[in-house]
Motif scaffolding. Sequence first.
Motif, PDB file in Angstrom:
ATOM      1  N   ASP A 150       0.825  -1.204   0.000  1.00 51.21           N
ATOM      2  CA  ASP A 150       0.000   0.000   0.000  1.00 51.21           C
ATOM      3  C   ASP A 150       0.858   1.251   0.000  1.00 51.21           C
ATOM      4  O   ASP A 150       1.908   1.311   0.654  1.00 51.21           O
ATOM      5  N   ASP A 151       0.386   2.248  -0.737  1.00 56.87           N
ATOM      6  CA  ASP A 151       0.929   3.596  -0.666  1.00 56.87           C
ATOM      7  C   ASP A 151       0.190   4.329   0.446  1.00 56.87           C
ATOM      8  O   ASP A 151      -1.035   4.456   0.413  1.00 56.87           O
ATOM      9  N   ALA A 152       0.928   4.808   1.445  1.00 56.65           N
ATOM     10  CA  ALA A 152       0.288   5.364   2.635  1.00 56.65           C
ATOM     11  C   ALA A 152      -0.603   6.550   2.293  1.00 56.65           C
ATOM     12  O   ALA A 152      -1.731   6.652   2.795  1.00 56.65           O
ATOM     13  N   THR A 153      -0.137   7.449   1.433  1.00 55.04           N
ATOM     14  CA  THR A 153      -0.935   8.623   1.093  1.00 55.04           C
ATOM     15  C   THR A 153      -2.172   8.247   0.283  1.00 55.04           C
ATOM     16  O   THR A 153      -3.275   8.745   0.531  1.00 55.04           O
ATOM     17  N   ALA A 154      -2.017   7.362  -0.695  1.00 52.07           N
ATOM     18  CA  ALA A 154      -3.168   6.950  -1.497  1.00 52.07           C
ATOM     19  C   ALA A 154      -4.190   6.196  -0.658  1.00 52.07           C
ATOM     20  O   ALA A 154      -5.403   6.389  -0.816  1.00 52.07           O
ATOM     21  N   LEU A 155      -3.726   5.338   0.255  1.00 50.93           N
ATOM     22  CA  LEU A 155      -4.657   4.615   1.106  1.00 50.93           C
ATOM     23  C   LEU A 155      -5.382   5.566   2.054  1.00 50.93           C
ATOM     24  O   LEU A 155      -6.585   5.422   2.294  1.00 50.93           O
ATOM     25  N   THR A 156      -4.656   6.557   2.604  1.00 51.17           N
ATOM     26  CA  THR A 156      -5.296   7.529   3.493  1.00 51.17           C
ATOM     27  C   THR A 156      -6.325   8.358   2.753  1.00 51.17           C
ATOM     28  O   THR A 156      -7.416   8.643   3.275  1.00 51.17           O
ATOM     29  N   ALA A 157      -6.014   8.759   1.514  1.00 54.35           N
ATOM     30  CA  ALA A 157      -6.979   9.529   0.725  1.00 54.35           C
ATOM     31  C   ALA A 157      -8.238   8.715   0.445  1.00 54.35           C
ATOM     32  O   ALA A 157      -9.363   9.227   0.551  1.00 54.35           O
ATOM     33  N   ALA A 158      -8.078   7.440   0.089  1.00 51.10           N
ATOM     34  CA  ALA A 158      -9.248   6.599  -0.152  1.00 51.10           C
ATOM     35  C   ALA A 158     -10.045   6.379   1.129  1.00 51.10           C
ATOM     36  O   ALA A 158     -11.283   6.362   1.108  1.00 51.10           O
ATOM     37  N   LEU A 193      -2.738  15.302  -0.125  1.00 47.07           N
ATOM     38  CA  LEU A 193      -4.061  14.911   0.327  1.00 47.07           C
ATOM     39  C   LEU A 193      -5.094  15.981  -0.010  1.00 47.07           C
ATOM     40  O   LEU A 193      -6.222  15.674  -0.414  1.00 47.07           O
ATOM     41  N   GLY A 194      -4.715  17.256   0.165  1.00 51.71           N
ATOM     42  CA  GLY A 194      -5.640  18.319  -0.201  1.00 51.71           C
ATOM     43  C   GLY A 194      -5.960  18.345  -1.681  1.00 51.71           C
ATOM     44  O   GLY A 194      -7.092  18.654  -2.081  1.00 51.71           O
ATOM     45  N   TRP A 195      -4.976  17.982  -2.525  1.00 50.46           N
ATOM     46  CA  TRP A 195      -5.223  17.945  -3.972  1.00 50.46           C
ATOM     47  C   TRP A 195      -6.079  16.745  -4.356  1.00 50.46           C
ATOM     48  O   TRP A 195      -6.962  16.841  -5.205  1.00 50.46           O
ATOM     49  N   MET A 196      -5.848  15.590  -3.723  1.00 48.97           N
ATOM     50  CA  MET A 196      -6.600  14.390  -4.063  1.00 48.97           C
ATOM     51  C   MET A 196      -8.046  14.460  -3.579  1.00 48.97           C
ATOM     52  O   MET A 196      -8.920  13.801  -4.143  1.00 48.97           O
ATOM     53  N   LEU A 197      -8.323  15.245  -2.533  1.00 49.31           N
ATOM     54  CA  LEU A 197      -9.668  15.347  -1.972  1.00 49.31           C
ATOM     55  C   LEU A 197     -10.292  16.712  -2.237  1.00 49.31           C
ATOM     56  O   LEU A 197     -11.191  17.135  -1.509  1.00 49.31           O
ATOM     57  N   ALA A 198      -9.845  17.399  -3.289  1.00 54.34           N
ATOM     58  CA  ALA A 198     -10.329  18.753  -3.554  1.00 54.34           C
ATOM     59  C   ALA A 198     -11.791  18.783  -3.953  1.00 54.34           C
ATOM     60  O   ALA A 198     -12.447  19.822  -3.804  1.00 54.34           O
ATOM     61  N   ASP A 199     -12.355  17.688  -4.450  1.00 56.74           N
ATOM     62  CA  ASP A 199     -13.751  17.673  -4.880  1.00 56.74           C
ATOM     63  C   ASP A 199     -14.722  17.413  -3.740  1.00 56.74           C
ATOM     64  O   ASP A 199     -15.937  17.422  -3.959  1.00 56.74           O
ATOM     65  N   LEU A 200     -14.235  17.198  -2.527  1.00 55.39           N
ATOM     66  CA  LEU A 200     -15.091  16.954  -1.378  1.00 55.39           C
ATOM     67  C   LEU A 200     -15.265  18.237  -0.569  1.00 55.39           C
ATOM     68  O   LEU A 200     -14.411  19.124  -0.602  1.00 55.39           O
ATOM     69  N   PRO A 201     -16.344  18.359   0.204  1.00 57.35           N
ATOM     70  CA  PRO A 201     -16.550  19.561   1.036  1.00 57.35           C
ATOM     71  C   PRO A 201     -15.718  19.506   2.316  1.00 57.35           C
ATOM     72  O   PRO A 201     -16.240  19.458   3.435  1.00 57.35           O
ATOM     73  N   ILE A 202     -14.414  19.517   2.173  1.00 58.08           N
ATOM     74  CA  ILE A 202     -13.519  19.405   3.317  1.00 58.08           C
ATOM     75  C   ILE A 202     -12.466  20.499   3.253  1.00 58.08           C
ATOM     76  O   ILE A 202     -12.228  21.120   2.206  1.00 58.08           O
ATOM     77  N   GLU A 203     -11.825  20.723   4.383  1.00 59.78           N
ATOM     78  CA  GLU A 203     -10.647  21.581   4.497  1.00 59.78           C
ATOM     79  C   GLU A 203      -9.550  20.757   5.158  1.00 59.78           C
ATOM     80  O   GLU A 203      -9.709  20.277   6.281  1.00 59.78           O
ATOM     81  N   MET A 204      -8.441  20.594   4.479  1.00 62.55           N
ATOM     82  CA  MET A 204      -7.331  19.776   4.972  1.00 62.55           C
ATOM     83  C   MET A 204      -6.358  20.667   5.736  1.00 62.55           C
ATOM     84  O   MET A 204      -5.884  21.684   5.218  1.00 62.55           O
ATOM     85  N   SER A 279       5.941  10.587  -4.852  1.00 60.04           N
ATOM     86  CA  SER A 279       4.521  10.349  -5.075  1.00 60.04           C
ATOM     87  C   SER A 279       4.008  10.920  -6.387  1.00 60.04           C
ATOM     88  O   SER A 279       2.964  10.492  -6.885  1.00 60.04           O
ATOM     89  N   TRP A 280       4.700  11.907  -6.962  1.00 60.01           N
ATOM     90  CA  TRP A 280       4.273  12.508  -8.227  1.00 60.01           C
ATOM     91  C   TRP A 280       5.004  11.899  -9.417  1.00 60.01           C
ATOM     92  O   TRP A 280       4.996  12.456 -10.513  1.00 60.01           O
ATOM     93  N   PRO A 288       0.236  20.029 -10.861  1.00 60.93           N
ATOM     94  CA  PRO A 288      -0.696  21.080 -10.445  1.00 60.93           C
ATOM     95  C   PRO A 288      -0.053  22.049  -9.458  1.00 60.93           C
ATOM     96  O   PRO A 288       0.998  21.794  -8.883  1.00 60.93           O
ATOM     97  N   LEU A 289      -0.734  23.180  -9.269  1.00 61.49           N
ATOM     98  CA  LEU A 289      -0.399  24.142  -8.227  1.00 61.49           C
ATOM     99  C   LEU A 289      -1.356  23.917  -7.068  1.00 61.49           C
ATOM    100  O   LEU A 289      -2.548  24.195  -7.169  1.00 61.49           O
ATOM    101  N   VAL A 290      -0.842  23.417  -5.958  1.00 61.45           N
ATOM    102  CA  VAL A 290      -1.663  23.120  -4.779  1.00 61.45           C
ATOM    103  C   VAL A 290      -1.476  24.282  -3.807  1.00 61.45           C
ATOM    104  O   VAL A 290      -0.559  24.288  -2.982  1.00 61.45           O
TER     105      VAL A 290
END
Length: 471
Positions: A150-158, A193-204, A279-280, A288-290
């Motif tokens: 597992d990729d820790a960041t990808a698993l956390t985002a999912a 994480l903020g870039w991967m979850l940008a479509d959700l109503p969240i603030e990282m 990771s990129w 992207p510009l995050v």
Amino acid sequence: MSRVRGEFYACLTARRDVLFELTDAVLCAVGAVRSVPELTLTPEHRRGHGAMYEGLNAGRIDIGRLRNLLCGISLPRFPDGRLVLAVDVSPWLRSDAACSPDRLFCHVYGRAKSASELIPGWPYSFVAVLEPGSSSWTQILDVVRLGPEDDATALTAAQLRAVVDRLIAGGQWREGDPEIVIVADAGYDVCRLGWMLADLPIEMVGRLRSDRVMRLPKPPYAYDPKGGRPPKHGPEFRFADPGSWPRPEVTTVTSTSGYGKAEAQAWDRVHPRLTHRSSWLDHDGPLPLVEGTLVRLKVEHLPKDRAAPPIWLWSSKTGATGGDVDRIWQVFLRRFDLEHTFRLFKQTLGWTRPKLRTPQAADRWTWLLIAAHTQLRLARPLAADLRHPWERPAAPGQLTPARVRREFRNLRPKLVCPARAPKPSRPGPGRPPGSRNRRRATRYDVGKTVKRRERLPDNHVLAKPERVTRP
């Protein structure tokens, strides 16, 4: 409480009676759980220790249904009605379990100052809801074990995406409500994480290392007679070099009870300069510009008058006001309440006590403790203060999880107990005395099993093509 207990029993699909009674034994045992077989001696557990091991090794839990149950109960909120989540990893150390698969090297702080160790174990990623104010209570919503592939960041985002989707489906967040805040520590790539979850109503919101170098927004376009491409990034922002800091857009000063005066400085649209590394590496197209809000928090002192170095925080929200900046660092300080939950799991509820061989059995035991902790939180307003003579009295609404657990045995007779009575049976003959075990257990290596694709160095030179002579 009775409704939640009945729905939790329905989530147990195999060996449900022994698993349910094992959870009650954890809640009603006197003192901390030191040995899991000793839980079978409590009156709440009416079956033998063999049934207990059979339930952990061969039982089944409907994890999806249990997750929906946890996201559907009443959750704590901040004064503005906002949900604040925290994500963190806690390891189950198994250095002596060479026959247990899927172990990783877990980072553990040593006993000496500034010392750390890497010990084999099973790392678990927890997502919990935080409470406002000074409290040791949290509500665990989800847990996922990190595997060798597992990729820790990808698993956390999912994991975070699934939790937010369940909260929305359960009616915990509706259109027009404040954004859900997710808090992470310095071990996470909060910008990704903020870039991967940008479509959700969240603030990282997350902490950054004090030696990071980020970029300011690009300056306004100015015509250059020499030509060339306009810059994509602004000047460097070095955390360790105050000379590279521009004037902050927002500055707030707040008086606190435990830290003295807290001064927060914020810069808008600060972002990292991404490259095709780590990771990129497999990102297709331009990087992207995050952009987000960078906050530097400085307090007068820590508890017990200790020196307080400044901390750097990054939020995926841009255009933050003074109230937003204060909320960013205040919700981050509440993240440490999750550490009290980890301590309760390990020192009181005995999370890492069982010597289980398979990680699947460890997952079942972990979910049982999460269900037990949820029942403690629901019993919080019902429990009386059964304190020791040397303990100070606590207000009815401020009991710690350990004090609520002392009262749970008195509350259990008033609650629903759907577990059925055990049937009389005899234990099996087992292996004949004196015979050897001819089935040797498989031994597994520790660590990652997937090799990352290497990247060409920046200074590498392509080989010149060979000259082809025409006839």
